[in-house]
Design an enzyme around this catalytic site. Structure first.
Site, PDB file in Angstrom:
ATOM      1  N   LYS A 129       0.843  -1.198   0.000  1.00  0.00           N
ATOM      2  CA  LYS A 129       0.000   0.000   0.000  1.00  0.00           C
ATOM      3  C   LYS A 129       0.879   1.249   0.000  1.00  0.00           C
ATOM      4  O   LYS A 129       1.927   1.281   0.663  1.00  0.00           O
ATOM      5  CB  LYS A 129      -0.905  -0.032   1.236  1.00  0.00           C
ATOM      6  CG  LYS A 129      -1.956   1.071   1.292  1.00  0.00           C
ATOM      7  CD  LYS A 129      -2.860   0.864   2.515  1.00  0.00           C
ATOM      8  CE  LYS A 129      -3.916   1.935   2.645  1.00  0.00           C
ATOM      9  NZ  LYS A 129      -4.796   1.710   3.824  1.00  0.00           N
ATOM     10  N   SER A 170      -9.697   1.678   3.088  1.00  0.00           N
ATOM     11  CA  SER A 170      -8.848   2.450   2.198  1.00  0.00           C
ATOM     12  C   SER A 170      -7.821   1.621   1.434  1.00  0.00           C
ATOM     13  O   SER A 170      -7.196   2.120   0.505  1.00  0.00           O
ATOM     14  CB  SER A 170      -8.108   3.516   3.014  1.00  0.00           C
ATOM     15  OG  SER A 170      -7.280   2.900   3.988  1.00  0.00           O
ATOM     16  N   SER A 172      -9.902  -0.866   7.209  1.00  0.00           N
ATOM     17  CA  SER A 172      -9.359  -0.630   5.861  1.00  0.00           C
ATOM     18  C   SER A 172      -8.647  -1.810   5.217  1.00  0.00           C
ATOM     19  O   SER A 172      -8.266  -1.735   4.053  1.00  0.00           O
ATOM     20  CB  SER A 172      -8.409   0.572   5.884  1.00  0.00           C
ATOM     21  OG  SER A 172      -9.134   1.757   6.054  1.00  0.00           O
TER      22      SER A 172
END
Length: 485
Positions: free
Chosen positions: A79, A154, A178
């Site tokens: 990420k 997210s 997330s």
């Protein structure tokens, strides 16, 4: 032989037996990224040259008979808020556009030292603020099951990349769901470890008392493997716990006889899609058949978790994001008169709408006259919620709930309704408030879209979660579902 169809632990075995090289596996996945990512938009940066160099170095070690670590040459994505040396780290924000990390986060270091090949950086909601990956400043990631729908957030890029077989593994971060919610939306496995189990050093902070690096994979074994690699105490993060990390592979047993599972009635009220509810109830029958005992319990304060979470997370974000000033790197406003202008105008121009909203909410909650009324009260609610979980874990091994109240929704469907968007995290947020671990795994389909089951555990009992999740997974076929891209 299409290596992208293999799980990470299967690739590791093939590589160790010299049936395939790390370079071949890496090339196959990079080719898949090139073919698929234009549809999915999971990657923000593809590290082709770096990945191939790392793969060749691992093959060289293998040729000398050296051990290449637990990941054994498996590819993965990271990420874009987790630092990887010499790669961009933008947090999907314009304010960090062009920023190249000069060092590795501890988890990136661990992945490299254990033979993981990093293929690049994955898309996310800006500064991890969002539940759909629509808040990225660069692109909207799409759900591989239906390209008109969100992948969750997210860590939407991480989940979409794993589900579409661009990578078998990915790292994400989980502040209020997330990792777990995107895992649910994309039909894969996602674990949020106990707060303090995994180092946050080198991870860009959103809510420092809530953030935790999590793992995503296509089955429980892959998730356990990556969690093993990144777990443990770190002198660079004083919040990591000096508690022994068990061998998670040993916990991958189908035997759950006598395990006690709690079912909170508050998690099965209005707002839960009936098809999601049916999938969860069907899953409970599998746990019962495998020998677990299930009892309904009450978690009354869970209803206050979302309110407390947004006060605490936004307050911490307003402090953490004050460091992004447009002075040293990233976006810098050109229409400035003085140094103060640089700070205010750069932030106004470069931060997205959701980030500005959360910074303002957090600043308001911390301001004189409102600190006691909002922030302090949220801290009290947090302690009460922790107490409720601790009481349940005196008698139970785990708690089961849906991961999300609905399957993946259409892109743009909830962008104008903040409350509806925030309530999508209603089952995941209490976990972060309490700091406990939780795993999401696929348990069904609603209208052709994956449904996720969440298992919550006691502090540092990730092994119990893997045991329960593995037992369920081996009794069903949901983890074998794949989107048709």
């Amino acid at each position: 032989m299409d290596f992208t169809n293999y799980k990470a632990h299967e690739l590791k075995d093939l590589i160790s037996k010299k049936e395939v090289s790390v370079e071949e596996v890496t090339k196959a996945h990079l080719e898949n990224v090139k073919n698929i990512d234009a549809k999915v938009n999971a990657f923000l940066y593809i590290a082709e040259e770096e990945a191939l160099n790392d793969a060749k170095a691992l093959d060289e070690k293998l040729s000398k008979g050296e051990d290449i670590g637990l990941l054994g040459g498996a590819p993965l994505g990271i990420k874009d808020n987790i630092s990887v040396k010499n790669m961009q780290n933008t947090c999907a924000s314009k304010i960090l556009e062009g920023y190249i990390s000069p060092y590795d986060a501890t988890v990136s270091e661990s992945v490299k030292s254990q033979g993981g090949v990093i293929l690049g950086k994955l898309n996310m909601d800006e500064f991890a603020m969002g539940s759909s990956t629509e808040n990225s400043a660069y692109k909207i990631t799409r759900n591989p099951w239906d390209l008109d729908r969100v992948p969750g957030g997210s860590s939407g890029g991480s989940a979409a990349a794993v589900a579409s077989k661009e990578v078998p593994l990915a790292l994400g971060t989980d502040t209020g769901g997330s990792v777990r919610q995107p895992a649910s939306f994309c039909g894969i496995v996602g674990l949020k470890p106990t707060y303090g189990r995994v180092s946050r050093s080198g991870v860009v902070a959103y809510g420092s008392t809530l953030d935790q690096v999590g793992t995503l994979g296509r089955d429980v074994k892959d998730c356990a493997l990556l969690t093993q690699v990144i777990s443990g105490v770190d002198h660079r993060d004083f919040t990591t716990a000096n508690i022994n990390v068990p061998n998670y592979e040993n916990s991958l047993s189908e035997n759950i006889k006598g395990k006690k599972i709690a079912l909170p009635k508050e998690f099965f009220k209005d707002g839960l899609d009936p098809k999601v509810q049916k999938s969860i109830y069907d899953a409970l029958e599998v746990f019962k058949a495998n020998g677990a005992e299930i009892t309904e319990v009450s978690l009354p304060l869970a209803d206050y978790a979302i309110s407390a979470y947004y006060l605490l997370a936004c307050a911490e974000a307003s402090s953490n994001l004050a460091r992004f000033d447009g002075v040293r790197y990233g976006h810098r406003s050109e229409s400035v008169e003085d140094a103060v202008d640089v700070y205010f105008k750069s932030r106004s121009e470069a931060f997205g709408k959701e980030v500005k909203k959360r910074i303002m909410l957090g600043t308001y909650a911390l301001s004189a006259g409102y600190y006691d009324a909002y922030y302090k009260k949220a801290l009290k609610v947090r302690n009460l919620i922790k107490g409720e979980f601790e009481n349940i874990f005196k008698d139970f091994d785990a708690i089961i709930s849906p991961t999300a109240p609905t399957p993946a929704y259409k892109i743009g469907e909830k962008t104008e309704n903040a409350l509806e968007m925030y309530l999508g995290d209603i089952y995941t947020v209490p976990v972060n408030i309490a700091g406990i671990p939780a795993i999401s795994l696929p348990c069904g389909v609603a209208d052709g879209l994956p449904v996720g089951l969440q298992i919550m555990g006691n502090y540092f009992k990730e092994d119990t979660l893997f045991n329960l999740a593995y037992s369920y997974e081996q009794s069903t076929k949901w983890h074998e579902m794949h989107p048709n891209l």
